[in-house]
Design a protein around this motif. Sequence first.
Motif, PDB file in Angstrom:
ATOM      1  N   THR A  44     -11.268 -73.682  41.882  1.00 25.18           N
ATOM      2  CA  THR A  44     -11.884 -75.190  42.365  1.00 25.18           C
ATOM      3  C   THR A  44     -11.825 -76.170  43.337  1.00 25.18           C
ATOM      4  O   THR A  44     -13.057 -76.730  43.789  1.00 25.18           O
ATOM      5  N   PHE A  45     -11.343 -76.005  44.854  1.00 26.38           N
ATOM      6  CA  PHE A  45     -12.129 -75.777  46.098  1.00 26.38           C
ATOM      7  C   PHE A  45     -12.365 -74.935  46.828  1.00 26.38           C
ATOM      8  O   PHE A  45     -12.634 -75.014  47.654  1.00 26.38           O
ATOM      9  N   LEU A  46     -12.460 -73.739  46.750  1.00 27.83           N
ATOM     10  CA  LEU A  46     -13.015 -71.781  47.449  1.00 27.83           C
ATOM     11  C   LEU A  46     -14.094 -72.688  48.162  1.00 27.83           C
ATOM     12  O   LEU A  46     -15.419 -72.558  49.188  1.00 27.83           O
ATOM     13  N   PRO A  47     -15.466 -73.081  46.624  1.00 26.51           N
ATOM     14  CA  PRO A  47     -16.272 -73.667  46.984  1.00 26.51           C
ATOM     15  C   PRO A  47     -16.794 -74.097  48.232  1.00 26.51           C
ATOM     16  O   PRO A  47     -17.594 -74.277  49.563  1.00 26.51           O
ATOM     17  N   PHE A  48     -15.449 -75.644  48.255  1.00 24.90           N
ATOM     18  CA  PHE A  48     -15.348 -76.516  49.294  1.00 24.90           C
ATOM     19  C   PHE A  48     -15.697 -75.479  51.260  1.00 24.90           C
ATOM     20  O   PHE A  48     -16.076 -75.669  52.246  1.00 24.90           O
ATOM     21  N   VAL A  49     -14.855 -74.290  50.858  1.00 23.18           N
ATOM     22  CA  VAL A  49     -14.538 -73.573  52.253  1.00 23.18           C
ATOM     23  C   VAL A  49     -15.849 -73.063  52.467  1.00 23.18           C
ATOM     24  O   VAL A  49     -16.211 -72.433  53.350  1.00 23.18           O
TER      25      VAL A  49
ATOM     26  N   ASN B 214      -8.077 -57.716  41.680  1.00 24.41           N
ATOM     27  CA  ASN B 214      -9.453 -57.932  40.393  1.00 24.41           C
ATOM     28  C   ASN B 214     -10.727 -58.002  41.680  1.00 24.41           C
ATOM     29  O   ASN B 214     -11.321 -59.138  41.663  1.00 24.41           O
ATOM     30  N   THR B 215     -11.562 -57.033  41.889  1.00 25.04           N
ATOM     31  CA  THR B 215     -12.321 -56.618  43.302  1.00 25.04           C
ATOM     32  C   THR B 215     -13.440 -56.867  41.827  1.00 25.04           C
ATOM     33  O   THR B 215     -14.625 -57.794  43.006  1.00 25.04           O
ATOM     34  N   LYS B 216     -13.832 -57.203  41.193  1.00 27.79           N
ATOM     35  CA  LYS B 216     -14.956 -57.915  40.156  1.00 27.79           C
ATOM     36  C   LYS B 216     -14.972 -59.478  40.535  1.00 27.79           C
ATOM     37  O   LYS B 216     -15.445 -60.387  39.098  1.00 27.79           O
ATOM     38  N   SER B 217     -13.213 -60.075  40.595  1.00 25.31           N
ATOM     39  CA  SER B 217     -13.137 -61.248  40.136  1.00 25.31           C
ATOM     40  C   SER B 217     -14.311 -62.339  40.841  1.00 25.31           C
ATOM     41  O   SER B 217     -15.101 -61.841  41.793  1.00 25.31           O
ATOM     42  N   THR B 218     -14.478 -63.370  39.810  1.00 24.41           N
ATOM     43  CA  THR B 218     -14.529 -64.390  41.627  1.00 24.41           C
ATOM     44  C   THR B 218     -14.520 -64.938  42.507  1.00 24.41           C
ATOM     45  O   THR B 218     -14.868 -65.405  42.769  1.00 24.41           O
ATOM     46  N   LEU B 219     -12.999 -65.189  42.552  1.00 19.97           N
ATOM     47  CA  LEU B 219     -12.867 -65.081  43.925  1.00 19.97           C
ATOM     48  C   LEU B 219     -12.752 -64.267  44.353  1.00 19.97           C
ATOM     49  O   LEU B 219     -14.097 -64.222  45.950  1.00 19.97           O
TER      50      LEU B 219
END
Length: 327
Positions: free
Chosen positions: A112-117, A130-135
Amino acid sequence: MGEKKSDNKIINRVKAVLLTESEAIKNLSELVDEQFVAAVKLFLNCSGKVIITGIGKSGLIGKKISATLSSTGTPSSFLHAAEATHGDIGVLQDNDVVMAISNSGESDELLTFLPFVKRRKISLISLTANTKSTLASLADIVLHARFNQEACALGLAPTTSSTLALAIGDALAIATLEARGFQSEDFAKSHPAGTLGRQLVVSVQDVMRRDSMIPVVQPNDTVASAIIEMTKKGMGMTLIMENGYAVGIFTDGDLRRFLQDTTKSISENISNVMTKTPHTISKQKLAVHAAELMEKKLISQIIVIDEDTKHVEGVVNMHDLMQAKVI
């Protein structure tokens, strides 16, 4: 019989957990790559703070990693992922680095907040299995915490995954510490209340007794005078001083040996029975060095002198060091 079988089952489970987690760390150590190098370099070159974030068990691990970084020369803060979007994200500055921890890489609170970063162009490191994750897709650097299985028999409780995250955090902190040239003296600055901090900061002059607290007699004073001075000052010794210099010392041990010799009298000059080569230490030395010297020489007190003039500045004994919690 049943109780013994139950005990063995517990022992076997404990061993299995330890083996599973240690094996995961060993396997991961063989997979360390340039991504880890890049993460350490980001930490080194960060002019702000390293912000560690996570949720749940990953958040708890993140708090420890942040604390370790801060205590080893890399300013760091922990940002709770769930609180970030409720105002706490204001802690972020453009010159910070963010490291987000999530085993799955799909924690809603993080995403939720990482796009702000990212919009603020703040460097982002992900620590995930999980290297294929959204993170992972959002991160500039991906640290792969790969493992085969959780140590939990149900495969549910974060065990191996959280241990790996903690180990990686420690590895990054120590690699950064060494690359920064961080020394034990620097460590002490952030640990002033601990025993280690005191050992690395407290000097002899901080704990020594000085001026009127020092037991002192003159060379031509009697043994009787020395005994009175020793009793009055309570240090188990007295210095024999002349023109600002210590020409001798008379300790409880010297007194016991003196009293065993029936040919001697307490009216005798102290200069005749004193120890003429007393041990000394510079006032600038660390107090822990005084303790080491006393232990080595099997003495309980040591004279503190000025490094340049050799004049007596004070006296310190083991009790003083214990009171200062240096030993």
